[in-house]
Design a protein around this motif. Structure first.
Motif, PDB file in Angstrom:
ATOM      1  N   CYS A 214     -83.482 -33.813 -41.069  1.00 19.75           N
ATOM      2  CA  CYS A 214     -85.025 -32.331 -40.777  1.00 19.75           C
ATOM      3  C   CYS A 214     -85.824 -32.560 -39.860  1.00 19.75           C
ATOM      4  CB  CYS A 214     -84.641 -31.972 -42.453  1.00 19.75           C
ATOM      5  SG  CYS A 214     -85.586 -30.437 -41.835  1.00 19.75           S
ATOM      6  N   VAL A 215     -86.963 -32.048 -38.823  1.00 18.19           N
ATOM      7  CA  VAL A 215     -87.662 -32.260 -38.438  1.00 18.19           C
ATOM      8  C   VAL A 215     -88.693 -31.191 -39.469  1.00 18.19           C
ATOM      9  CG1 VAL A 215     -87.351 -33.756 -37.030  1.00 18.19           C
ATOM     10  CG2 VAL A 215     -87.205 -31.548 -36.185  1.00 18.19           C
ATOM     11  N   LEU A 216     -89.400 -30.985 -38.827  1.00 19.98           N
ATOM     12  CA  LEU A 216     -90.300 -29.830 -39.060  1.00 19.98           C
ATOM     13  C   LEU A 216     -91.349 -29.763 -38.168  1.00 19.98           C
ATOM     14  CD1 LEU A 216     -92.247 -27.200 -41.194  1.00 19.98           C
ATOM     15  CD2 LEU A 216     -93.963 -29.539 -41.510  1.00 19.98           C
ATOM     16  N   GLN A 217     -91.371 -29.347 -36.931  1.00 18.19           N
ATOM     17  CA  GLN A 217     -92.093 -28.644 -36.720  1.00 18.19           C
ATOM     18  C   GLN A 217     -93.549 -27.900 -36.710  1.00 18.19           C
ATOM     19  OE1 GLN A 217     -88.427 -29.275 -32.633  1.00 18.19           O
ATOM     20  NE2 GLN A 217     -89.313 -27.071 -33.302  1.00 18.19           N
ATOM     21  N   PRO A 218     -94.457 -28.839 -37.001  1.00 22.29           N
ATOM     22  CA  PRO A 218     -95.716 -28.145 -36.562  1.00 22.29           C
ATOM     23  C   PRO A 218     -96.706 -26.934 -35.366  1.00 22.29           C
ATOM     24  CG  PRO A 218     -96.358 -30.385 -37.189  1.00 22.29           C
ATOM     25  CD  PRO A 218     -95.217 -30.404 -36.768  1.00 22.29           C
ATOM     26  N   PRO A 219     -97.491 -25.765 -36.013  1.00 19.03           N
ATOM     27  CA  PRO A 219     -97.598 -25.395 -34.811  1.00 19.03           C
ATOM     28  C   PRO A 219     -97.957 -25.961 -33.701  1.00 19.03           C
ATOM     29  CG  PRO A 219     -98.239 -24.131 -37.249  1.00 19.03           C
ATOM     30  CD  PRO A 219     -97.083 -25.635 -37.257  1.00 19.03           C
ATOM     31  N   GLU A 220     -97.694 -25.245 -32.782  1.00 21.90           N
ATOM     32  CA  GLU A 220     -97.890 -26.129 -31.396  1.00 21.90           C
ATOM     33  C   GLU A 220     -97.649 -27.434 -30.807  1.00 21.90           C
ATOM     34  OE1 GLU A 220    -101.769 -23.804 -29.687  1.00 21.90           O
ATOM     35  OE2 GLU A 220    -101.644 -22.339 -31.425  1.00 21.90           O
ATOM     36  N   ILE A 221     -97.191 -28.310 -31.585  1.00 23.39           N
ATOM     37  CA  ILE A 221     -96.110 -29.546 -31.247  1.00 23.39           C
ATOM     38  C   ILE A 221     -95.947 -29.930 -30.747  1.00 23.39           C
ATOM     39  CG2 ILE A 221     -94.903 -29.947 -33.006  1.00 23.39           C
ATOM     40  CD1 ILE A 221     -95.422 -33.224 -33.710  1.00 23.39           C
ATOM     41  N   ARG A 222     -96.763 -30.281 -29.337  1.00 19.18           N
ATOM     42  CA  ARG A 222     -95.575 -30.853 -27.674  1.00 19.18           C
ATOM     43  C   ARG A 222     -94.347 -31.342 -28.518  1.00 19.18           C
ATOM     44  NH1 ARG A 222    -100.087 -28.134 -28.010  1.00 19.18           N
ATOM     45  NH2 ARG A 222    -100.643 -27.799 -25.284  1.00 19.18           N
ATOM     46  N   HIS A 223     -93.674 -31.210 -27.713  1.00 16.80           N
ATOM     47  CA  HIS A 223     -91.936 -32.194 -28.239  1.00 16.80           C
ATOM     48  C   HIS A 223     -91.343 -31.999 -27.290  1.00 16.80           C
ATOM     49  CE1 HIS A 223     -91.180 -28.037 -30.622  1.00 16.80           C
ATOM     50  NE2 HIS A 223     -90.454 -28.462 -29.503  1.00 16.80           N
ATOM     51  N   VAL A 270     -92.764 -33.972 -39.956  1.00 23.84           N
ATOM     52  CA  VAL A 270     -92.129 -34.732 -41.015  1.00 23.84           C
ATOM     53  C   VAL A 270     -90.473 -34.941 -40.079  1.00 23.84           C
ATOM     54  CG1 VAL A 270     -90.492 -34.286 -42.679  1.00 23.84           C
ATOM     55  CG2 VAL A 270     -92.615 -33.365 -42.745  1.00 23.84           C
ATOM     56  N   TRP A 271     -90.663 -36.048 -40.490  1.00 19.40           N
ATOM     57  CA  TRP A 271     -88.803 -36.105 -40.336  1.00 19.40           C
ATOM     58  C   TRP A 271     -87.906 -36.540 -40.932  1.00 19.40           C
ATOM     59  CZ3 TRP A 271     -87.594 -41.692 -37.492  1.00 19.40           C
ATOM     60  CH2 TRP A 271     -86.313 -41.929 -37.631  1.00 19.40           C
ATOM     61  N   HIS A 272     -87.424 -35.966 -41.915  1.00 15.12           N
ATOM     62  CA  HIS A 272     -87.000 -36.425 -42.896  1.00 15.12           C
ATOM     63  C   HIS A 272     -85.419 -37.122 -42.475  1.00 15.12           C
ATOM     64  CE1 HIS A 272     -84.804 -35.946 -47.190  1.00 15.12           C
ATOM     65  NE2 HIS A 272     -83.734 -35.596 -46.476  1.00 15.12           N
ATOM     66  N   GLU A 273     -84.631 -38.584 -43.123  1.00 12.96           N
ATOM     67  CA  GLU A 273     -83.809 -39.392 -43.040  1.00 12.96           C
ATOM     68  C   GLU A 273     -83.496 -39.252 -44.043  1.00 12.96           C
ATOM     69  OE1 GLU A 273     -84.699 -42.370 -40.518  1.00 12.96           O
ATOM     70  OE2 GLU A 273     -86.359 -42.570 -41.456  1.00 12.96           O
ATOM     71  N   ALA A 274     -82.047 -38.268 -43.840  1.00 16.84           N
ATOM     72  CA  ALA A 274     -81.359 -38.076 -45.443  1.00 16.84           C
ATOM     73  C   ALA A 274     -81.108 -39.175 -45.783  1.00 16.84           C
ATOM     74  CB  ALA A 274     -80.089 -37.440 -44.560  1.00 16.84           C
ATOM     75  N   ASP A 275     -80.435 -40.433 -44.926  1.00 16.64           N
ATOM     76  CA  ASP A 275     -80.192 -41.601 -46.122  1.00 16.64           C
ATOM     77  C   ASP A 275     -81.027 -42.618 -46.836  1.00 16.64           C
ATOM     78  OD1 ASP A 275     -81.195 -42.384 -44.334  1.00 16.64           O
ATOM     79  OD2 ASP A 275     -79.693 -43.816 -42.940  1.00 16.64           O
ATOM     80  N   LYS A 276     -82.473 -42.037 -46.571  1.00 13.45           N
ATOM     81  CA  LYS A 276     -83.305 -42.588 -47.842  1.00 13.45           C
ATOM     82  C   LYS A 276     -84.239 -41.351 -48.836  1.00 13.45           C
ATOM     83  CE  LYS A 276     -85.085 -45.010 -43.328  1.00 13.45           C
ATOM     84  NZ  LYS A 276     -86.599 -45.752 -42.669  1.00 13.45           N
ATOM     85  N   ALA A 277     -83.297 -40.678 -48.524  1.00 15.01           N
ATOM     86  CA  ALA A 277     -83.699 -39.570 -49.875  1.00 15.01           C
ATOM     87  C   ALA A 277     -83.352 -40.358 -51.146  1.00 15.01           C
ATOM     88  CB  ALA A 277     -82.960 -37.649 -49.387  1.00 15.01           C
TER      89      ALA A 277
END
Length: 382
Positions: A214-223, A270-277
């Motif tokens: 999962c990623v959280l995209q904060p307001p106005e972060i370029r991607h 945030v970049w959440h990696e499932a295999d590290k949770a």
């Protein structure tokens, strides 16, 4: 005063509503020629690829109806709709004293709209209602931005406050995306199937988000979305439902700067990696959950979890409820049941989703093959 001067003054009078005063011309920021389009998609392609205009803003993402393009010394505002007999010129003003739009008619018959500059989106009031959206045997997929297919998970948008989309790209490879950002309060993307390679401002080299990440995209972060596998599926949640997507034609990703702790309008990437949770007991017996780190990154604005059943759980005797503005579940895998106070029992299959209003009792149980659900709640403490 000449007759011509008299005609000009009458023609430039505001039309309809409270006129107020015109903002200072020195505070005018941008002008757009408004062009209604019977076929919005074909018109956008024509102005981009045939005439060489570039996109500055486009929205909403799941079914674009407005796009601002620029090039050759002019900005055009393409709007989905019928043809218009008169040209419309739209201007925005940064004058802080100018609060309400003004509608004028120029001497040549052109419509002139002067609008105050806003924060980019309007946050509608809280308007909660129960929603159960099954995927069904023939899901309704519509074309969205950058060639992606969208399925609407909250058709009523909770009064315009929230949007949730199930997005897929059937055939993988390079994605025709561009560096862009969103003027938004909250936005996250969960990868349900496949993988996608992404690049984010000040977050290092492009990375691959896999199923379960999962990623959280904060307001106005370029991607930018770079490429993906066949059968990519993601779930995207945004607040408010309608918010602009802005194109950045000057930034190249990845950036030279690496700053993982950078604050973007009060939020961290945030970049959440499932295999590290790590997994912890969930609200219902027989379930465990992993936290996706979004509560800390948003300072309590939102909490995101993935819960899974360890085998069959059987009917749940106790119910849960919440006090927040939004609680959303999306079934990722397995099968089970959802029981909602006053609404009844619903079978849960992969792709089904639901919104539970505040102060409404509910319970979730799992069938023998185990159920896995994505949970999003705002605010976190609710």
């Amino acid at each position: 005063m000449s007759a011509t001067d008299q005609v000009s003054k009458e023609a430039m009078a505001p039309v309809g509503g409270e006129s107020g005063g015109l903002p200072s011309p020195d505070m005018m920021e941008a002008a757009e020629i408004v062009l209604p389009c019977r076929d919005f998609d074909a018109s956008l392609e024509f102005y981009r690829h045939t005439l060489g205009f570039k996109i500055e803003t486009i929205y909403p993402a799941d079914s674009p109806s407005t796009a601002i393009v620029f090039g050759h010394g002019v900005r055009l505002r393409l709007e989905r709709g019928s043809d218009s007999a008169a040209v419309t010129l739209r201007l925005t003003s940064a004058d802080p004293a100018f609060k309400a739009p003004i509608d004028l008619v120029a001497p040549n018959g052109a419509r002139i709209i002067i609008a105050p500059k806003g924060m980019g989106y309007t946050l509608p009031p809280i308007d909660q209602s129960f929603v159960f959206q099954p995927i069904g045997e023939t899901p309704d997929w519509g074309a969205g931005r950058a060639g992606m297919l969208y399925r609407d998970l909250i058709p009523n948008r909770q009064g315009g406050r929230f949007i949730a989309s199930h997005i897929k790209i059937p055939v993988g490879g390079p994605v025709p995306d561009y560096v862009h950002f969103h003027k938004v309060r909250f936005q996250m993307i969960y990868c349900k199937a496949g993988w996608v390679r992404l690049a984010y401002e000040d977050q290092g080299e492009p990375f691959i988000m896999k199923a379960g990440d999962c990623v959280l995209q904060p307001p106005e972060i370029r991607h930018r979305v770079l490429e993906c596998s066949d059968g990519l599926e993601v779930v995207e949640i945004g607040c408010p439902a309608e918010h602009p997507t802005m194109v950045d034609h000057t930034m190249t990703l990845p950036t030279d700067r690496f700053d993982p702790e950078r604050d973007f309008n009060g939020q961290l990437f945030v970049w959440h990696e499932a295999d590290k949770a790590d997994w912890h007991p969930w609200r219902f017996d027989g379930f465990v959950y992993r936290d996706l780190g979004i509560e800390a990154a948003t300072h309590g604005l939102a909490r995101v979890r993935v819960a899974k059943a360890r085998g069959a759980t059987g009917p749940v005797m106790e119910t849960a409820s919440h006090k927040g503005e939004f609680l959303f579940f999306f079934a990722l895998s397995g099968h089970g049941s959802l029981v909602v106070e006053g609404e009844g029992r619903f079978d849960l299959s992969p792709g089904d989703s639901t919104v539970i209003p505040a102060d409404t009792g509910f319970s979730i149980d799992s069938a023998a093959d185990g159920l896995e659900v994505l949970e999003i709640g705002l605010p976190a403490e609710a």
